[in-house]
Design a protein around this motif. Structure first.
Motif, short mmCIF file in Angstrom:
data_model
loop_
_atom_site.label_atom_id
_atom_site.label_comp_id
_atom_site.label_asym_id
_atom_site.label_seq_id
_atom_site.Cartn_x
_atom_site.Cartn_y
_atom_site.Cartn_z
N PHE A 5 0.83 -1.20 0.00
CA PHE A 5 0.00 0.00 0.00
C PHE A 5 0.87 1.26 0.00
O PHE A 5 0.55 2.24 -0.69
CB PHE A 5 -0.94 0.00 1.21
CG PHE A 5 -1.81 1.21 1.27
CD1 PHE A 5 -2.88 1.35 0.41
CD2 PHE A 5 -1.55 2.24 2.18
CE1 PHE A 5 -3.68 2.48 0.45
CE2 PHE A 5 -2.35 3.37 2.23
CZ PHE A 5 -3.42 3.49 1.35
N LYS A 6 1.96 1.26 0.76
CA LYS A 6 2.87 2.41 0.80
C LYS A 6 3.48 2.67 -0.57
O LYS A 6 3.60 3.82 -1.01
CB LYS A 6 3.98 2.18 1.82
CG LYS A 6 3.53 2.27 3.25
CD LYS A 6 4.68 2.02 4.19
CE LYS A 6 4.24 2.02 5.63
NZ LYS A 6 5.34 1.74 6.55
N LYS A 7 3.85 1.60 -1.27
CA LYS A 7 4.45 1.76 -2.60
C LYS A 7 3.43 2.30 -3.60
O LYS A 7 3.73 3.18 -4.41
CB LYS A 7 5.01 0.43 -3.09
CG LYS A 7 6.26 0.00 -2.34
CD LYS A 7 6.76 -1.34 -2.82
CE LYS A 7 7.96 -1.79 -2.00
NZ LYS A 7 8.42 -3.13 -2.37
N ILE A 8 2.21 1.79 -3.52
CA ILE A 8 1.15 2.27 -4.43
C ILE A 8 0.84 3.74 -4.13
O ILE A 8 0.71 4.56 -5.05
CB ILE A 8 -0.11 1.40 -4.29
CG1 ILE A 8 0.16 0.00 -4.86
CG2 ILE A 8 -1.28 2.04 -5.01
CD1 ILE A 8 -0.97 -0.99 -4.59
N PHE A 9 0.74 4.10 -2.86
CA PHE A 9 0.48 5.49 -2.47
C PHE A 9 1.59 6.42 -2.95
O PHE A 9 1.33 7.49 -3.50
CB PHE A 9 0.31 5.59 -0.96
CG PHE A 9 0.09 6.99 -0.49
CD1 PHE A 9 -1.13 7.60 -0.66
CD2 PHE A 9 1.12 7.72 0.10
CE1 PHE A 9 -1.35 8.90 -0.24
CE2 PHE A 9 0.92 9.02 0.51
CZ PHE A 9 -0.31 9.62 0.35
N LEU A 10 2.83 6.01 -2.77
CA LEU A 10 3.97 6.82 -3.21
C LEU A 10 3.98 6.98 -4.73
O LEU A 10 4.19 8.09 -5.24
CB LEU A 10 5.28 6.19 -2.73
CG LEU A 10 6.56 6.95 -3.05
CD1 LEU A 10 6.52 8.33 -2.40
CD2 LEU A 10 7.78 6.18 -2.61
N SER A 13 1.13 9.35 -5.70
CA SER A 13 1.36 10.74 -5.30
C SER A 13 2.40 11.42 -6.18
O SER A 13 2.45 12.65 -6.24
CB SER A 13 1.77 10.81 -3.82
OG SER A 13 3.02 10.18 -3.63
N ILE A 14 3.20 10.68 -6.89
CA ILE A 14 4.18 11.26 -7.82
C ILE A 14 3.64 11.24 -9.24
O ILE A 14 3.70 12.24 -9.95
CB ILE A 14 5.53 10.52 -7.72
CG1 ILE A 14 6.15 10.76 -6.35
CG2 ILE A 14 6.48 10.96 -8.84
CD1 ILE A 14 7.39 9.94 -6.07
N ALA A 15 3.10 10.13 -9.68
CA ALA A 15 2.70 9.95 -11.08
C ALA A 15 1.48 10.79 -11.45
O ALA A 15 1.46 11.41 -12.52
CB ALA A 15 2.43 8.48 -11.36
N ILE A 16 0.46 10.81 -10.63
CA ILE A 16 -0.77 11.52 -10.97
C ILE A 16 -0.55 13.03 -11.07
O ILE A 16 -0.97 13.65 -12.05
CB ILE A 16 -1.91 11.14 -10.00
CG1 ILE A 16 -2.30 9.69 -10.25
CG2 ILE A 16 -3.12 12.06 -10.18
CD1 ILE A 16 -3.32 9.14 -9.28
N PRO A 17 0.12 13.70 -10.11
CA PRO A 17 0.37 15.15 -10.30
C PRO A 17 1.24 15.44 -11.53
O PRO A 17 1.00 16.42 -12.24
CB PRO A 17 1.09 15.56 -9.01
CG PRO A 17 0.67 14.57 -8.01
CD PRO A 17 0.49 13.29 -8.75
N PHE A 18 2.21 14.58 -11.79
CA PHE A 18 3.05 14.77 -12.97
C PHE A 18 2.22 14.66 -14.23
O PHE A 18 2.36 15.47 -15.16
CB PHE A 18 4.20 13.75 -12.99
CG PHE A 18 5.06 13.86 -14.21
CD1 PHE A 18 5.97 14.89 -14.35
CD2 PHE A 18 4.96 12.93 -15.23
CE1 PHE A 18 6.76 15.01 -15.48
CE2 PHE A 18 5.73 13.03 -16.36
CZ PHE A 18 6.65 14.07 -16.49
#
Length: 164
Positions: A5-10, A13-18
């Motif tokens: 879950f931490k990896k998916i969240f991270l 949180s980087i890919a979608i804003p980019f």
């Protein structure tokens, strides 16, 4: 929280804003592009040796003038379709016409074949002048000659279609 879950969240949180920023940035870039086909008005081309122009065409006036093999001046009315104009516009974009210098001259005697190409848009106009003796940048000369041949070919095809 699990490691998965931490990896998916991270990652999210980087890919979608980019991704959102990229879409926003490029949509503005495309909207404000200086040369858009929706603003394309027409094309003018002139060619000849030195200061003597043997062939001229204006898509806005639909006037095509050239000298045939018997040295007679032929005047025709040739209309380019929207597809023809789109093809010319896209070829110019592919070859990078907007970054070319306005004058690519190398002939000082005035005997080399010379070409004038003008693409008219509502807000801007791009004019290039090139002669066959231009040797400063061979890649640029080849690209310019390819665009000239493309425009000539489109005009000749349209004239042939209308004469049948």
């Amino acid at each position: 929280m699990s490691d998965k879950f931490k990896k998916i969240f991270l990652a999210c949180s980087i890919a979608i804003p980019f991704l959102l920023y990229s879409i926003y940035y490029y949509s503005i870039m495309i909207k404000n592009a200086p040369y858009k086909f929706s603003e394309f008005v027409g094309v003018n081309i002139k060619s000849g040796s030195g200061n003597h122009l043997d062939k001229t065409y204006s898509s806005t006036k639909q006037e095509y003038e050239y000298i045939n093999t018997r040295d007679s001046l032929i005047k025709e009315k040739v209309k380019l379709s929207k597809d023809d104009l789109l093809y010319i516009h896209r070829k110019a974009v592919d070859l990078g016409l907007w970054n070319w210098p306005e004058k690519m001259l190398g002939d000082t005697t005035g005997k080399a074949p010379k070409y004038f190409l003008e693409l008219d848009y509502q807000r801007k106009k791009k004019i290039i002048e090139i002669d066959a003796a231009y040797n400063t940048n061979p890649k640029l000369k080849d690209a310019a000659m390819e665009l000239i041949k493309t425009v000539d070919g489109v005009i000749e095809d349209a004239a042939d279609k209308q004469n049948k």
